[in-house]
Design a protein around this motif. Sequence first.
Motif, PDB file in Angstrom:
ATOM      1  N   SER A   1      -5.392   2.597   0.639  1.00  0.00           N
ATOM      2  CA  SER A   1      -5.798   3.993   0.455  1.00  0.00           C
ATOM      3  C   SER A   1      -7.003   4.134  -0.466  1.00  0.00           C
ATOM      4  O   SER A   1      -7.768   5.085  -0.358  1.00  0.00           O
ATOM      5  CB  SER A   1      -4.636   4.804  -0.128  1.00  0.00           C
ATOM      6  OG  SER A   1      -4.385   4.426  -1.471  1.00  0.00           O
TER       7      SER A   1
ATOM      8  N   ILE B  40      -2.569  11.052   0.214  1.00  0.00           N
ATOM      9  CA  ILE B  40      -2.701   9.861   1.043  1.00  0.00           C
ATOM     10  C   ILE B  40      -3.767  10.122   2.101  1.00  0.00           C
ATOM     11  O   ILE B  40      -4.074  11.284   2.400  1.00  0.00           O
ATOM     12  CB  ILE B  40      -1.347   9.513   1.695  1.00  0.00           C
ATOM     13  CG1 ILE B  40      -1.345   8.084   2.204  1.00  0.00           C
ATOM     14  CG2 ILE B  40      -1.009  10.450   2.823  1.00  0.00           C
ATOM     15  CD1 ILE B  40       0.032   7.584   2.584  1.00  0.00           C
ATOM     16  N   VAL B  41      -4.356   9.085   2.645  1.00  0.00           N
ATOM     17  CA  VAL B  41      -5.406   9.242   3.646  1.00  0.00           C
ATOM     18  C   VAL B  41      -4.888  10.083   4.809  1.00  0.00           C
ATOM     19  O   VAL B  41      -3.819   9.821   5.363  1.00  0.00           O
ATOM     20  CB  VAL B  41      -5.852   7.870   4.170  1.00  0.00           C
ATOM     21  CG1 VAL B  41      -6.876   8.045   5.277  1.00  0.00           C
ATOM     22  CG2 VAL B  41      -6.435   7.054   3.036  1.00  0.00           C
TER      23      VAL B  41
ATOM     24  N   GLU C 215      -7.036   5.045  -3.435  1.00  0.00           N
ATOM     25  CA  GLU C 215      -6.893   6.221  -4.286  1.00  0.00           C
ATOM     26  C   GLU C 215      -6.522   5.800  -5.695  1.00  0.00           C
ATOM     27  O   GLU C 215      -5.789   4.831  -5.884  1.00  0.00           O
ATOM     28  CB  GLU C 215      -5.830   7.157  -3.718  1.00  0.00           C
ATOM     29  CG  GLU C 215      -6.198   7.747  -2.375  1.00  0.00           C
ATOM     30  CD  GLU C 215      -5.376   8.981  -2.063  1.00  0.00           C
ATOM     31  OE1 GLU C 215      -4.538   9.351  -2.906  1.00  0.00           O
ATOM     32  OE2 GLU C 215      -5.578   9.557  -0.994  1.00  0.00           O
TER      33      GLU C 215
ATOM     34  N   ALA D  50      -1.269   7.219   8.669  1.00  0.00           N
ATOM     35  CA  ALA D  50      -2.195   6.768   7.630  1.00  0.00           C
ATOM     36  C   ALA D  50      -2.015   5.281   7.340  1.00  0.00           C
ATOM     37  O   ALA D  50      -2.983   4.554   7.110  1.00  0.00           O
ATOM     38  CB  ALA D  50      -1.988   7.583   6.358  1.00  0.00           C
TER      39      ALA D  50
END
Length: 349
Positions: free
Chosen positions: A84, A201-202, A86, A259
């Motif tokens: 991800s 999340i993506v 992130e 995702a």
Amino acid sequence: MPSGDSFQIRVRNAVKGTYQTSMRRSLQSVALYEADRCLKHRYPQLRPFQKKYALFATAVDLLSTLDFLNDYHRQEIMFRTNASKEPLAPDLAWRRMKLITREIKQTIIPKAEELIANGDNKDKSHEEFCELLLQKMYEENNESDKPHPPMWEFNYNNVFSVYRIFYCGVDLDPNLFPPKPPRMVGVPLRKPDTFRLVPNIVDASSIPLASMAIGSGRGGDVSEEERRAMLKEVKDHTELLKEFECVIPVEELIKRKRALYAALPPVPSPSVAAGVVGGGKKEKKKAKTAAVSVPSIPKLMAVTPKPVIPTAGVLTKPTAMEEEEEEDLEEVGAGYQGRKEPANVITAV
């Protein structure tokens, strides 16, 4: 404590002064563990959210003192997942830190006790003992007596580096260097609006699975070790999502699964490979049709109709550390909403 011993020296020795992506979670665990040691004396003065904020900030500071890392490496180490990309939320950083000691006691200490019971190992150095321990874990996990691969330590158990740096035998190293934070980090007086428990999340929910193609990512840039690590991460997350099927709305589950599928590394498709080798017109046409690019997915990510499951010899059972990563899904399913409070005052406690 030996002269010149420090956090930076031990970490450099543990990774031999180099960094690879497969070391990401191991170095994240090391930074969180040392940050917790540095903050032990401050915890009684801090509120719960301040402890988490200080832990995360101190871990970032500690990574900045490792001179073999560049700026991107330091950022990558503190990703929530490598797929991800992130940033790790302070709340999740706190949860992962809390699991480190338990993970060591469950997966490493019992095997260390078995080796210590063998009198032939009592005179070995700590580094020699760690190599014996790794080999024992590799043989038990893979049912093979071959030497473990060089990077297996980082792919198999992301807290082994913590054991290597901070432990000796079955206990903490009695000669361990004293904790020394790079600075006393400031903490907010009130919980910030951006202090999220669950990072986004993506979003790949708008991409139908039927249109996802294999190998649309950075094909040649992914090494075999990186591919295995990414496959293991996606597989573990997919299995964990199954446990929340009655907790989280179906739409949210589908969104998160897509995702994860979008984050799979590029893997050659058997049908595509057969079409190229066989030279048949029909197979070549199918292979060409299957290679559909998905520009909305970040360049690191590749997508596929189904998750690719490696052989049993590569994957391992998810550890307690990895299971913790998706505990925050329960809060999503329950409709958790964090309180919004002003965060315009910063203080150093």
